[in-house]
Design a protein around this motif. Structure first.
Motif, PDB file in Angstrom:
ATOM      1  N   GLN A  74     -11.473  -8.044   0.532  1.00 20.87           N
ATOM      2  CA  GLN A  74     -11.716  -7.362   1.995  1.00 20.87           C
ATOM      3  C   GLN A  74     -10.363  -7.378   2.090  1.00 20.87           C
ATOM      4  O   GLN A  74     -10.642  -6.306   2.496  1.00 20.87           O
ATOM      5  CB  GLN A  74     -12.341  -8.178   2.473  1.00 20.87           C
ATOM      6  N   GLU A  75      -9.596  -8.628   2.224  1.00 23.46           N
ATOM      7  CA  GLU A  75      -8.115  -8.193   2.035  1.00 23.46           C
ATOM      8  C   GLU A  75      -7.565  -7.470   0.529  1.00 23.46           C
ATOM      9  O   GLU A  75      -7.144  -8.419  -0.131  1.00 23.46           O
ATOM     10  CB  GLU A  75      -7.506  -9.096   2.524  1.00 23.46           C
ATOM     11  N   ALA A  76      -6.462  -6.214   0.906  1.00 27.48           N
ATOM     12  CA  ALA A  76      -6.617  -5.652  -0.379  1.00 27.48           C
ATOM     13  C   ALA A  76      -4.982  -6.622  -1.012  1.00 27.48           C
ATOM     14  O   ALA A  76      -4.217  -7.001   0.230  1.00 27.48           O
ATOM     15  CB  ALA A  76      -5.908  -3.913  -0.026  1.00 27.48           C
ATOM     16  N   TRP A  77      -5.175  -6.720  -1.925  1.00 30.76           N
ATOM     17  CA  TRP A  77      -3.918  -7.579  -2.882  1.00 30.76           C
ATOM     18  C   TRP A  77      -3.394  -6.902  -3.928  1.00 30.76           C
ATOM     19  O   TRP A  77      -3.314  -5.840  -5.114  1.00 30.76           O
ATOM     20  CB  TRP A  77      -4.801  -8.665  -3.841  1.00 30.76           C
ATOM     21  N   VAL A  78      -2.040  -6.252  -3.494  1.00 32.55           N
ATOM     22  CA  VAL A  78      -1.104  -5.689  -4.408  1.00 32.55           C
ATOM     23  C   VAL A  78       0.123  -6.471  -5.109  1.00 32.55           C
ATOM     24  O   VAL A  78       0.602  -6.655  -4.053  1.00 32.55           O
ATOM     25  CB  VAL A  78      -0.843  -4.426  -3.686  1.00 32.55           C
ATOM     26  N   GLN A  79       0.613  -6.010  -6.390  1.00 34.36           N
ATOM     27  CA  GLN A  79       1.473  -6.392  -6.531  1.00 34.36           C
ATOM     28  C   GLN A  79       2.780  -6.186  -6.900  1.00 34.36           C
ATOM     29  O   GLN A  79       2.846  -4.973  -5.831  1.00 34.36           O
ATOM     30  CB  GLN A  79       1.255  -6.811  -8.076  1.00 34.36           C
ATOM     31  N   ASN A  80       3.919  -7.105  -6.440  1.00 30.53           N
ATOM     32  CA  ASN A  80       5.431  -6.180  -6.595  1.00 30.53           C
ATOM     33  C   ASN A  80       5.457  -5.818  -7.668  1.00 30.53           C
ATOM     34  O   ASN A  80       6.560  -6.198  -7.955  1.00 30.53           O
ATOM     35  CB  ASN A  80       6.234  -7.270  -5.977  1.00 30.53           C
ATOM     36  N   THR A  81       5.068  -4.530  -8.147  1.00 28.95           N
ATOM     37  CA  THR A  81       5.422  -3.967  -9.131  1.00 28.95           C
ATOM     38  C   THR A  81       5.068  -2.223  -8.580  1.00 28.95           C
ATOM     39  O   THR A  81       4.401  -1.761  -7.320  1.00 28.95           O
ATOM     40  CB  THR A  81       4.620  -4.217 -10.162  1.00 28.95           C
ATOM     41  N   GLY A  95       6.920   8.693  -7.497  1.00 32.63           N
ATOM     42  CA  GLY A  95       5.713   9.029  -8.630  1.00 32.63           C
ATOM     43  C   GLY A  95       4.728   7.840  -8.042  1.00 32.63           C
ATOM     44  O   GLY A  95       5.016   7.009  -7.669  1.00 32.63           O
ATOM     45  N   VAL A  96       4.390   7.551  -9.288  1.00 24.96           N
ATOM     46  CA  VAL A  96       3.852   6.743  -9.403  1.00 24.96           C
ATOM     47  C   VAL A  96       4.161   5.168 -10.297  1.00 24.96           C
ATOM     48  O   VAL A  96       3.836   4.098 -10.346  1.00 24.96           O
ATOM     49  CB  VAL A  96       2.375   7.053 -11.023  1.00 24.96           C
ATOM     50  N   HIS A  97       5.314   5.983 -10.485  1.00 27.05           N
ATOM     51  CA  HIS A  97       6.244   4.549 -11.057  1.00 27.05           C
ATOM     52  C   HIS A  97       7.696   4.351  -8.938  1.00 27.05           C
ATOM     53  O   HIS A  97       7.582   3.377  -9.673  1.00 27.05           O
ATOM     54  CB  HIS A  97       7.514   5.333 -11.579  1.00 27.05           C
ATOM     55  N   THR A  98       6.448   4.438  -8.310  1.00 25.51           N
ATOM     56  CA  THR A  98       7.254   3.576  -7.399  1.00 25.51           C
ATOM     57  C   THR A  98       6.966   2.428  -6.946  1.00 25.51           C
ATOM     58  O   THR A  98       6.029   2.217  -7.453  1.00 25.51           O
ATOM     59  CB  THR A  98       6.738   4.663  -6.155  1.00 25.51           C
ATOM     60  N   LYS A  99       7.416   2.169  -7.165  1.00 29.35           N
ATOM     61  CA  LYS A  99       7.647   0.585  -6.633  1.00 29.35           C
ATOM     62  C   LYS A  99       6.966  -0.014  -5.289  1.00 29.35           C
ATOM     63  O   LYS A  99       7.275   0.471  -4.579  1.00 29.35           O
ATOM     64  CB  LYS A  99       9.079  -0.639  -7.327  1.00 29.35           C
ATOM     65  N   ILE A 100       6.228  -1.269  -5.711  1.00 29.18           N
ATOM     66  CA  ILE A 100       5.908  -0.768  -4.339  1.00 29.18           C
ATOM     67  C   ILE A 100       6.357  -2.700  -3.546  1.00 29.18           C
ATOM     68  O   ILE A 100       6.402  -3.611  -4.745  1.00 29.18           O
ATOM     69  CB  ILE A 100       4.064  -1.588  -4.437  1.00 29.18           C
ATOM     70  N   GLY A 101       6.743  -3.005  -2.451  1.00 28.36           N
ATOM     71  CA  GLY A 101       7.137  -3.702  -1.741  1.00 28.36           C
ATOM     72  C   GLY A 101       5.991  -4.875  -2.149  1.00 28.36           C
ATOM     73  O   GLY A 101       5.193  -5.473  -2.287  1.00 28.36           O
ATOM     74  N   GLY A 108      11.760  -1.901  11.628  1.00 29.11           N
ATOM     75  CA  GLY A 108      12.165  -1.543  10.658  1.00 29.11           C
ATOM     76  C   GLY A 108      13.474  -2.056   9.423  1.00 29.11           C
ATOM     77  O   GLY A 108      12.840  -1.827   8.297  1.00 29.11           O
ATOM     78  N   PHE A 109      13.681  -3.047  10.008  1.00 28.90           N
ATOM     79  CA  PHE A 109      14.603  -3.793   9.140  1.00 28.90           C
ATOM     80  C   PHE A 109      13.389  -4.879   7.984  1.00 28.90           C
ATOM     81  O   PHE A 109      13.982  -4.960   7.236  1.00 28.90           O
ATOM     82  CB  PHE A 109      15.679  -4.546  10.173  1.00 28.90           C
ATOM     83  N   PHE A 110      12.514  -5.679   9.036  1.00 28.86           N
ATOM     84  CA  PHE A 110      11.598  -5.590   8.099  1.00 28.86           C
ATOM     85  C   PHE A 110      10.583  -5.011   7.089  1.00 28.86           C
ATOM     86  O   PHE A 110      10.469  -6.379   6.000  1.00 28.86           O
ATOM     87  CB  PHE A 110      11.345  -7.345   9.642  1.00 28.86           C
ATOM     88  N   GLU A 111      10.309  -4.006   8.012  1.00 22.29           N
ATOM     89  CA  GLU A 111       9.444  -3.387   6.479  1.00 22.29           C
ATOM     90  C   GLU A 111      10.418  -3.440   5.808  1.00 22.29           C
ATOM     91  O   GLU A 111       9.997  -2.562   4.433  1.00 22.29           O
ATOM     92  CB  GLU A 111       8.756  -1.619   7.441  1.00 22.29           C
ATOM     93  N   ARG A 112      11.730  -2.662   5.656  1.00 25.36           N
ATOM     94  CA  ARG A 112      12.692  -2.535   3.917  1.00 25.36           C
ATOM     95  C   ARG A 112      12.740  -3.912   3.320  1.00 25.36           C
ATOM     96  O   ARG A 112      13.286  -3.803   2.523  1.00 25.36           O
ATOM     97  CB  ARG A 112      13.357  -1.985   4.970  1.00 25.36           C
ATOM     98  N   THR A 113      13.127  -4.489   4.185  1.00 25.96           N
ATOM     99  CA  THR A 113      13.603  -6.293   3.789  1.00 25.96           C
ATOM    100  C   THR A 113      12.746  -7.085   3.264  1.00 25.96           C
ATOM    101  O   THR A 113      11.626  -7.085   3.774  1.00 25.96           O
ATOM    102  CB  THR A 113      14.802  -7.163   4.244  1.00 25.96           C
ATOM    103  N   PRO A 114      12.477  -7.629   1.953  1.00 23.98           N
ATOM    104  CA  PRO A 114      11.483  -8.493   0.966  1.00 23.98           C
ATOM    105  C   PRO A 114      11.467  -8.951   1.905  1.00 23.98           C
ATOM    106  O   PRO A 114      12.670 -10.059   2.092  1.00 23.98           O
ATOM    107  CB  PRO A 114      11.889  -7.939  -0.441  1.00 23.98           C
TER     108      PRO A 114
END
Length: 1493
Positions: A695-702, A738-744, A1024-1030
């Motif tokens: 229900q709460e999506a889990w995505v990887q930092n990749t 594209g699909v190679h964009t890294k997700i935070g 915006g700083f927190f959205e861009r900074t891991p």
């Protein structure tokens, strides 16, 4: 082979009754000759068999017959022939009747057999692949060095003609041995057939000779490379198999499984025996015994099994090192005896100086190799235990995951594993110091007689003080750690929920809370630091106190006991060893005690309950569920989240929809199917592979493609199909790579809907047989949700033909389901086909009625969906394109190019840390010292200078005391000398304490200021700083970097100042005493500067790389812990284990060169320091006629101390330089843009404001980043006071951006917003945000009490809070919780359902009672019934305030007075719902897609 023709003549070597000095009779020619003949054979015959056994078990291949091997064999054969000729000549002379001493025959015979054995070893080494032999290197060195003195004496006698054969044999033998020694310094060719595979960048140790290995010179290439340029990953050596995770973790896991099984069997047998012999014990005692017996022991035994051989070999090194450690004071004593006796020849002084140098050098090398072996063992155990913890994370049960937060698991990997492995170095400190103390007291007894007993008395009297200080310091350290953990948890929660904090203007409240905890933390650390200073001074002063008491008793009490140089300075040398033992032992005990706490935490975690692998039967032919009762939690029957009495079978290829109210057990049913819950009874069986969408999506930092493929083989065509079906293709096309964009981290650069669709795409790509879908449409707007359902889940979607179990709140999709299950209170209320359930008018009809608006037609929605053939709309051209950094963006046309092109743009998200390069700037040191305070810095330096002057005077006064003349066996000024000696020692102690305390207190002051600035800089940063900074980068500043500034920098600075001032004192002493030593000191200082420059440049870079690599390990562990359910559902454990092993190995690739570089520095600097000892001793021999024994003792004893002083000075400087990087990192955010002031001194808004709540947008526009186009543009409309306005639109249309602009989370790029006629740009942020209430899409709870979460600023009474809970119908739930309002919420409120958390957030909003309310998708995650419950609770408040309702569900805005329809960042339509429906524009199309018309 020493002159075998000359037997020992003259005075017997061991005749102790002679009055000749010890230095004379131990260094006569006969003794040296005997040692030179017998020691090399004894050495080889003792170590040779052990060495043969070792290389027999660890063969590395077969060496070809290289020229080096042939040369060794030729020289060895020549030596054998020479020894054989010596034996033959001796036998010939005996046969001729010439009298021969026995050793003339025995010595060559012994060497003949030993040489033959050495040749056998050389041949065996070639067969076993040994390229450089340490045993033979030592043998040839002994054969060369020991006989050289006797050979020189033989040459000086000049009787060559009397026995020319013996002379020639001796000279030839020594020449051949010297040649063999030179060849043993070389390395042979690699094996012809190596057993280990060839590596890309192998460690140069394999190519190094023994001398290079002994001195760690094989590291010099890397150090030089790091000095000339920045080191990169390509410069790091490959890990050998013996250091790889695959090898190490498998060994430890095998031993852990074996020992744990044995312990469990033993526990069962013991329990059975106890129950058979007497009544059953109390359950509490039985549980305690089982816990103590089943956790710590098995893990300890497993670790011992995998590390014992390396540890025991290192311990053997340390024992041999101890022998040379105590040989140094004995040789020093002989040297001072030589200085005091003018009759002893000078050559014996030179021999003693060389022996002193060799003993000190061998002690240093053995100690460094001991450290090297244990550091490598540390690295291996860190790898093995980290892998064991990671594998445990993948099998934790649901109850165990709730008992362990993600922060706890990260702490296990980053802190507890580190602390446990670090204690390995100190394990020998539990027993070896006792041996040192015994030997020291024996030495003192020999020097001073019964007076040495007073040393024991003083030493024992100091122990209670040290133990008391240690106990008190431990209490304050524990308090410090508790406060630190509390601070880090709170800071982590603030950063993770910064949008919520800023939206409500809570920054100052949280600042106050964090700084309050920080103050308590620093208070405990301040007390602990002062106690630590007292402890250090007590250890330093103990040497002085023992010396003072011993010298006073020896000279003043006993008759005819005068002080001399030998007694004074040898005693000080012995007492320095005693002091090291006194320091080493408590420190070791403290380290082991701390490690035991970490060890218990690790053992407890590894013994947590695991998933029952038999809970789900995968062997059944029929997919689905048979009668089962599944319950989560440790206490069955009490946990509110459970399912019971489930009898369900899902035929293959069917779509099953599961519906029900919040908390009815829908998600628990899916967890039961996955085997995640504790099964009480019944059975669960599934046929085929499973895919799961939480229900709460889990995505990887990749990257996107790696998230979707989930480490499966890439199929580009299928990937494109999946992305298109999941409505992700337009979004991916707009990504930079594209699909190679890294997700935070945690999908920070994706919207909630994108994360959910990405999670769904991962499941679809897997081509599983069974799909478990936990409300995947929850975060999608109606259009996208309907499209995804039709193209993926529905009868005509990609998953057609597979078994799908869909948990959903979207009741409009139920007509397309093959079967429907309605849950109530964890049980099935009813199930059947949609039309059947409608006719029954049961639980499903109740849900549908609850979902309808009060004015709706009775079954309008039902009739629409029943008659609808295919309500999906176009998913391509009107889809929004989501750029990476934004939460909500404008729409652009989908790119038709292929975003599968390649990873050229793929990289880390904006704001991610890069590894800092180069040396630390001087400005960072200045920043730190400015934080300390210039007056405090100057005062600390002055105190250090004063205490060092006292130390110099203290030692010089002792040399004068030792040189005082003796009258009738006594010194006339002994009382005066002793009194001033004591006063100078006390002054030094006071100065040392004051100087160390100043440094530590100054460090605390600097740490406090730097932390406040960091916290302020972060809190003042825009959203915006927190959205861009891991998040990991920010947390690293507040945890690790802060800890380094708190503890490491003051400690390293204190050490550096002590060593530097000590070095200045030693240089002054040696220079003043023996000016000739300046010729050696200056070149040595040049070498030291060179080593320091080489080392610092490389080690700082290696430490930065190591920190970055270790962050990957911790992030991956945290990520896996959060998504372990998904990983298990996809059966991807092996792939994730392999990735974790890769991360750990990459971290150790950096760690290994760093630890070897440390040993390289220590070994070479200590060698240079020992050369200073040699120079001081040689100069003393040269100047013997002009120097007193007291001054020589003062000089050489100081030089003996400088060996480690110089090494630790460089190490402390390097450690300080590495630690100051943390100051640099804590100041990283000083220059980042800051948001507007929180409060303005002349605010345009006068209280009470806003009094009405009128909101007006005037040509408003904003952008998410300066480089990006406007996300919202040209928006102009007015909301009247008390008006309720709905805002709708597709994903990315700019709905949430309007709310962000109203709260000034994003500043206007053009135009502005007015509230009650006041432009919000002229109002302070906190003034503005405190007047507006927002209920966001993601409900957020902070760790702490429930009351704190509801009333963050502590402004309301308990009665008001209960009233708010009553309004949201949560009073019964809260009343049933333990502690009620004081109930402690877990991290993110994970013990409550999403709907319950949303209702709590609603109650929090009701308490604020502001004039403006924003509902930002607040009902997206709840079922329609809960949504109506929320609207009913808001009813009275909504009538009094202005409401902006942002919604995915158009049903939510039908009762609004006006609706704004957003499209591409602009207001496309505006009017009442009826007017917009009549226009049949965009709103009408959205209503059609939602099934409302």
């Amino acid at each position: 082979m020493a002159a075998p023709a000359e037997p020992c003549l003259g005075q017997a070597v061991w005749n102790w009754t002679e009055p000749e000095p010890t230095a004379a009779h131990l260094l006569n020619v006969c003794f040296l000759k005997t040692a030179g003949v017998w020691m090399p054979p004894m050495y080889l015959w003792v170590l040779g068999p052990i060495y043969l056994l070792y290389i027999h078990r660890r063969g590395k291949g077969y060496l070809r017959m290289s020229p080096l091997f042939k040369a060794k064999m030729v020289l060895g054969l020549a030596l054998i022939i020479l020894c054989t000729s010596s034996v033959s000549v001796a036998l010939w002379r005996i046969q001729r009747g010439m009298p021969q001493a026995p050793e003339i025959l025995i010595h060559p015979t012994v060497w003949l057999t030993t040489m033959s054995f050495a040749m056998f070893l050389i041949h065996t080494e070639r067969k076993k692949g040994v390229r450089a032999s340490g045993v033979l290197f030592g043998y040839w060195m002994l054969c060369f060095l020991l006989p050289i003195t006797s050979t020189a004496q033989l040459t000086l006698q000049g009787d060559f003609r009397s026995d020319p054969f013996s002379h020639l044999a001796t000279y030839l033998c020594l020449s051949l041995v010297a040649a063999q020694f030179v060849l043993s310094c070389l390395v042979d060719q690699p094996p012809f057939f190596p057993k280990d595979p060839q590596q890309s960048n192998p460690c140069p140790k394999a190519e190094a000779s023994f001398l290079s290995r002994a001195m760690f010179w094989w590291v010099s290439g890397l150090v030089w490379r790091g000095y000339r340029r920045l080191l990169g990953p390509e410069d790091l050596w490959s890990l050998g198999r013996e250091n790889s995770s695959e090898e190490l973790v498998s060994q430890l896991q095998r031993e852990w499984t074996r020992t744990r099984s044995a312990a469990q069997q033993h526990t069962k047998a013991r329990d059975a025996k106890r129950k058979g012999s007497r009544d059953v014990e109390a359950p509490e005692m039985e549980a305690l015994l089982q816990q103590e017996g089943s956790q710590r022991g098995p893990l300890l035994r497993a670790i011992w099994q995998v590390s014992r051989s390396t540890f025991l070999l290192a311990t053997f090194n340390l024992v041999i090192c101890t022998v040379f450690r105590f040989a140094v004071p004995k040789l020093f004593s002989l040297f001072l005896e030589f200085i005091g006796n003018p009759t002893i020849p000078a050559w014996k002084g030179y021999v003693l100086a060389v022996l002193l140098f060799l003993s000190a050098s061998l002690q240093s090398l053995l100690e460094q190799h001991y450290m090297y072996k244990l550091k490598v063992l540390q690295m291996r155990l860190r790898t093995a235990i980290t892998g064991l913890v990671y594998r445990k994370v993948l099998v934790l049960s649901s109850a165990s995951r709730k008992a362990s937060a993600v922060g706890d698991v990260v702490n296990l990997v980053s802190v507890d594993v580190q602390r446990l492995t670090e204690c390995i170095i100190y394990l020998n400190g539990l027993w070896l110091p006792v041996i040192w103390m015994i030997i020291c007291f024996v030495y003192l007894w020999q020097l001073l007689g019964p007076s040495a007993l007073t040393a024991i008395a003083v030493f024992m009297s100091l122990l209670p003080l040290n133990f008391f200080i240690t106990k008190k310091r431990k209490q304050h350290q524990e308090e410090h750690m508790r406060q630190k953990d509390s601070r880090v948890r709170l800071t982590s929660c603030i950063i993770r929920n910064m949008k919520m904090v800023k939206s409500h203007g809570w920054e100052e409240a949280f600042l106050e809370r964090v700084l309050h905890i920080r103050g308590q933390e620093l208070g405990a650390m301040r007390t602990s630091s002062l106690l630590f200073s007292v402890s250090l001074v007590s250890f330093q002063v103990s040497t002085f106190l023992v010396a003072l008491v011993v010298f006073a008793v020896h000279t003043l009490v006993a008759e005819e006991n005068a002080m001399d140089a030998e007694k004074a300075f040898v005693t000080l040398t012995v007492l320095s060893i005693l002091n090291k033992a006194q320091v080493f032992m408590p420190f070791s005990i403290n380290s082991v005690v701390q490690a035991r706490v970490s060890f218990d935490r690790l053992a407890a975690f590894l013994c947590l309950e695991e998933l029952d692998l038999r809970a789900v039967d995968l062997s059944r032919l029929c997919p689905g569920c048979s009668p089962a009762q599944t319950q989560a939690g440790p206490n069955p029957g009490t946990c509110p989240s459970c399912v019971a009495r489930i009898n369900l079978t899902v035929p293959q290829g069917r779509l099953l929809a599961v519906v029900g109210a919040v908390g009815s057990g829908k998600s628990s049913l899916l967890s039961a199917l996955l085997g995640e819950l504790s099964k009480v009874e019944g059975s669960v069986s599934i046929k085929g592979s499973v895919a799961y969408v939480p229900q709460e999506a889990w995505v990887q930092n990749t990257s996107v493609v790696e998230n979707v493929c989930f480490r499966q083989k890439l199929d580009p065509l299928w990937l494109e199909t999946v992305l298109e079906a999941c409505a992700l293709w337009p979004d991916v096309s707009g990504f930079p790579a594209g699909v190679h964009t890294k997700i935070g981290e945690q999908g920070m650069n994706l919207s909630g809907g994108q994360k959910q669709r990405l999670s769904l795409a991962r499941a679809v790509y897997s081509k599983a047989a069974v799909y478990l879908l936990d409300d995947p449409l929850v975060a999608l707007d109606a259009h996208v949700g309907q499209s995804v359902f039709n193209q993926v889940i529905g009868p005509g979607g990609l998953l057609h033909g597979t078994t799908r179990i869909l948990v959903t709140h979207a009741l409009h999709v139920l007509p397309q389901a093959d079967w429907i299950v309605v849950l109530e209170d964890g049980a099935i209320a009813e199930m059947g086909r949609y039309q059947e359930l409608l006719h029954r008018k049961g639980a499903l009809v109740g849900l549908l009625d609850a979902a309808r608006q009060p004015g709706d037609r009775g079954d309008g929605e039902t009739e629409l969906m029943t008659n609808a053939e295919d309500p999906r709309g176009p998913a391509g051209s009107e889809q929004s394109v989501k750029l990476v950094p934004e939460k909500d963006g404008t729409t652009s046309e989908a790119q038709t190019g292929a975003p599968l092109a390649g990873p050229e743009w793929a990289g880390r998200p904006a704001g991610e840390d890069g590894t800092q390069n180069g040396r630390v700037k001087a400005t960072m040191y200045l920043s730190y010292f400015q934080a300390v305070g210039v007056p405090l810095c100057v005062y600390a330096l002055f105190l250090f200078l004063c205490q060092q002057v006292a130390s110099f005077c203290h030692g010089y006064w002792l040399s004068l005391w030792a040189d005082d003349p003796t009258v009738d066996g006594r010194q006339t000024q002994a009382a005066l000398r002793g009194s001033i000696f004591g006063i100078l020692g006390c002054l030094q102690a006071v100065g040392l304490f004051a100087s160390m305390a100043m440094v530590l207190l100054g460090g605390i002051r600097a740490s406090s200021l730097l932390f406040q600035r960091l916290l302020w800089d972060v809190m003042r940063s825009p959203i915006g700083f927190f959205e861009r900074t891991p998040i990991g980068n920010l947390l690293n500043r507040f945890s690790k970097e802060t800890d380094i500034v708190d503890v490491d920098i003051p400690d390293k600075l204190r050490s550096l100042l002590i060593y530097v001032f000590g070095l200045l004192e030693v240089s002054l002493v040696v220079t003043v005493t023996t000016p000739l030593a300046m010729m050696a000191i200056l070149p040595l200082l040049v070498f030291y500067a060179g080593f320091q420059s080489l080392y610092v440049a490389s080690i700082c870079q290696l430490r930065r790389l190591e920190s970055a690599r270790h962050s990957f390990v911790c992030s991956h562990v945290a990520e896996t812990f959060q998504g372990s359910v998904v990983v298990r559902a996809f059966q991807a454990q092996c792939r994730f284990v392999a990735q974790n092993d890769t991360h750990v190995d990459e971290s150790q690739r950096v760690n290994f060169p760093r630890l070897v570089a440390d040993r390289w520095l220590a070994a070479n600097l200590e060698l240079l320091g020992n050369m200073l000892v040699l120079a001081a001793a040689m100069c003393a021999v040269l100047s013997k006629a002009h120097l007193s024994a007291g001054l020589v003792g003062f000089s050489v004893s100081a030089a003996l101390q400088v060996t480690q002083t110089l090494q630790w000075a460089v190490r402390s400087w390097t450690d300080l330089a590495s630690s100051v990087v943390s100051v640099e990192r804590m100041k990283d955010y000083v220059q980042t843009p800051k948001e507007a002031p929180w409060r303005l001194p002349a605010c345009a808004a006068r209280s009470p404001w806003p009094h009405g709540g009128q909101v007006e947008f005037r040509d408003f526009g904003l952008r998410h980043h300066p480089e990006l186009p406007l996300a919202v543009r040209g928006v102009s409309f007015k909301i009247h006071a008390g008006e309720k306005v709905g805002i709708v639109g597709r994903t990315g249309a700019g709905k949430s951006s309007l709310a962000g602009g109203l709260l000034r989370l994003l500043e206007a790029a053009e135009g502005g917003i007015w509230i009650d006629g006041v432009p919000i740009a002229h109002v302070g942020l906190h003034t503005l945000r405190s007047r507006i209430t927002i209920i966001p899409q993601d409900p957020t709870l902070f760790p702490g009490s429930l009351r704190m979460n509801l009333d963050m600023l502590d402004e309301h009474t308990d009665e008001a809070i209960w009233e708010a809970l009553e309004m949201v119908q949560l009073r019964p739930l809260v009343a049933s919780l333990p502690g009620q309002l004081q109930y402690e919420c877990t991290d993110q409120g994970s013990d409550l359902s999403v709907g319950q958390k949303q209702l709590l957030c609603l109650a929090r909003a009701l308490l604020r009672k502001t004039q403006i309310l924003i509902l930002d998708e607040a009902t997206a995650a709840v079922d329609p019934g809960t949504e109506l419950q929320m609207q009913a609770a808001l009813g009275s408040w909504l009538a009094q305030c202005t409401v902006l309702l942002i919604a995915h569900r158009l049903r939510s805005v039908l009762d609004c007075a006006r609706v704004l329809v957003m499209d591409k960042g602009q207001v496309a339509e505006s009017g009442s719902p009826a007017q917009l429906l009549a226009q049949k524009g965009l709103f009408y199309r959205l209503a059609q897609e939602s099934g409302l018309v």
